[in-house]
Design an enzyme around this catalytic site. Structure first.
Site, mmCIF file in Angstrom:
data_model
loop_
_atom_site.group_PDB
_atom_site.id
_atom_site.type_symbol
_atom_site.label_atom_id
_atom_site.label_comp_id
_atom_site.label_asym_id
_atom_site.label_seq_id
_atom_site.Cartn_x
_atom_site.Cartn_y
_atom_site.Cartn_z
ATOM 1 N N ASN A 44 -25.568 77.785 92.394
ATOM 2 C CA ASN A 44 -25.462 76.328 92.406
ATOM 3 C C ASN A 44 -23.998 75.908 92.425
ATOM 4 O O ASN A 44 -23.130 76.544 91.833
ATOM 5 C CB ASN A 44 -26.256 75.668 91.272
ATOM 6 C CG ASN A 44 -26.008 76.239 89.891
ATOM 7 O OD1 ASN A 44 -25.574 77.369 89.745
ATOM 8 N ND2 ASN A 44 -26.302 75.457 88.878
ATOM 9 N N GLU A 46 -21.931 72.481 91.828
ATOM 10 C CA GLU A 46 -22.048 71.097 91.338
ATOM 11 C C GLU A 46 -20.912 70.227 91.862
ATOM 12 O O GLU A 46 -19.941 70.718 92.445
ATOM 13 C CB GLU A 46 -22.093 71.107 89.805
ATOM 14 C CG GLU A 46 -23.307 71.862 89.305
ATOM 15 C CD GLU A 46 -23.545 71.733 87.805
ATOM 16 O OE1 GLU A 46 -22.603 71.415 87.055
ATOM 17 O OE2 GLU A 46 -24.711 71.971 87.400
ATOM 18 N N CYS A 55 -28.295 73.136 94.860
ATOM 19 C CA CYS A 55 -28.981 74.164 94.079
ATOM 20 C C CYS A 55 -28.757 75.543 94.718
ATOM 21 O O CYS A 55 -28.555 75.651 95.936
ATOM 22 C CB CYS A 55 -30.484 73.915 94.041
ATOM 23 S SG CYS A 55 -30.963 72.451 93.129
ATOM 24 N N GLU A 57 -30.864 77.835 95.415
ATOM 25 C CA GLU A 57 -31.860 78.214 96.424
ATOM 26 C C GLU A 57 -31.487 77.669 97.806
ATOM 27 O O GLU A 57 -31.617 78.349 98.822
ATOM 28 C CB GLU A 57 -33.244 77.667 96.046
ATOM 29 C CG GLU A 57 -33.820 78.265 94.771
ATOM 30 C CD GLU A 57 -33.457 77.500 93.500
ATOM 31 O OE1 GLU A 57 -32.354 76.933 93.425
ATOM 32 O OE2 GLU A 57 -34.302 77.470 92.581
ATOM 33 N N CYS A 90 -36.568 73.341 92.307
ATOM 34 C CA CYS A 90 -36.868 71.905 92.183
ATOM 35 C C CYS A 90 -37.668 71.442 93.399
ATOM 36 O O CYS A 90 -37.812 72.179 94.389
ATOM 37 C CB CYS A 90 -35.572 71.106 92.021
ATOM 38 S SG CYS A 90 -34.636 70.902 93.548
ATOM 39 N N CYS A 93 -35.833 71.606 96.722
ATOM 40 C CA CYS A 93 -35.709 72.981 97.232
ATOM 41 C C CYS A 93 -37.036 73.488 97.784
ATOM 42 O O CYS A 93 -37.061 74.173 98.804
ATOM 43 C CB CYS A 93 -35.193 73.917 96.143
ATOM 44 S SG CYS A 93 -33.423 73.755 95.873
HETATM 45 N N1 THU Z 1 -30.487 74.290 89.630
HETATM 46 C C1 THU Z 1 -30.551 75.256 90.594
HETATM 47 O O1 THU Z 1 -29.533 75.622 91.203
HETATM 48 N N2 THU Z 1 -31.762 75.812 90.859
HETATM 49 C C2 THU Z 1 -32.901 75.556 90.152
HETATM 50 O O2 THU Z 1 -33.925 76.159 90.429
HETATM 51 C C3 THU Z 1 -32.885 74.572 89.076
HETATM 52 C C4 THU Z 1 -31.655 73.788 88.926
HETATM 53 C C5 THU Z 1 -29.167 73.766 89.266
HETATM 54 C C6 THU Z 1 -28.845 72.368 89.641
HETATM 55 C C7 THU Z 1 -27.777 72.018 88.621
HETATM 56 O O3 THU Z 1 -26.535 72.517 89.055
HETATM 57 C C8 THU Z 1 -28.169 72.800 87.391
HETATM 58 O O4 THU Z 1 -29.028 73.829 87.839
HETATM 59 C C9 THU Z 1 -28.878 71.981 86.311
HETATM 60 O O5 THU Z 1 -29.990 71.361 86.812
#
Ligand code: THU
Length: 129
Positions: A44, A46, A55, A57, A90, A93
Site C-alpha cells: 500500500n 498512502e 491498496c 492489491e 476492500c 479492490c
Molecule cells: N489496505 C490495503 O492495502 N489492502 C487491504 O486489503 C486493506 C487496506 C490499506 C489501505 C490503507 O493504506 C491501510 O491499509 C489502512 O486501511
C-alpha cells in the site's frame, strides 16, 4: 502452473516491508500469481490526501497488467498486524481485481503477522464472478 503457496505468501510478506504508511501505520503486502507463472507483488502507498491512497492489491495488479499479463490465478494478502485487524481486500479492490481474475475459484489467501490464515475463493469475496 501449480501454486506454491509458501512462495506467494513470502512475496506478499516481503512487499509489505516497502509499504508507505505514514498515516495509518498499517502495512499490507499483496502478491498475485500471473498466468505467465510470475509473481507480481505490491504494497500500500498512502497519500496526504487519504482518498488517493493505493491498496497493496491494486498496486500488485497494475504491476502485472503493465507487464503485459492480464490474468492471475492466486492472490496472497499479508497484514503486518495480528489477526484482529487482518486485511481483506476492500470493495474497490474486489471490483478492480475482478477484471483480471482467471475465474471465481481463484484462491485468496489472507494472513497476518501472528500466522493466522483466512482463505476464500474470489467468488466468495465477489459473488457473481
Ligand atoms: N489496505 C490495503 O492495502 N489492502 C487491504 O486489503 C486493506 C487496506 C490499506 C489501505 C490503507 O493504506 C491501510 O491499509 C489502512 O486501511
Amino acid at each position: 502452473m501449480k501454486l506454491n503457496r509458501e512462495l506467494l505468501m513470502e512475496f506478499a510478506r516481503q512487499a509489505a516491508t516497502h509499504a508507505y504508511v505514514p498515516y495509518s501505520h498499517f502495512a499490507v503486502g499483496a502478491a498475485l500469481l500471473g498466468e505467465d507463472g510470475q509473481i507480481y507483488s505490491g504494497c500500500n502507498v498512502e497519500n496526504e490526501s487519504y482518498g488517493s491512497t493505493l491498496c497493496a492489491e491494486r498496486v500488485a495488479c497494475v504491476k502485472m497488467v503493465s507487464s503485459g499479463v492480464r490474468k492471475f490465478t492466486a492472490l496472497a494478502v499479508y497484514s503486518g498486524q495480528d489477526y484482529d485487524s487482518m486485511a481483506l481486500p476492500c470493495g474497490a479492490c474486489r471490483q478492480f481485481l475482478s477484471e483480471f481474475v482467471s475465474g471465481g475459484d481463484v484462491p485468496v489467501i489472507c494472513f497476518a503477522r501472528d500466522g493466522t490464515v483466512l482463505e476464500r475463493t474470489f467468488s466468495q469475496l465477489f459473488p457473481g464472478k
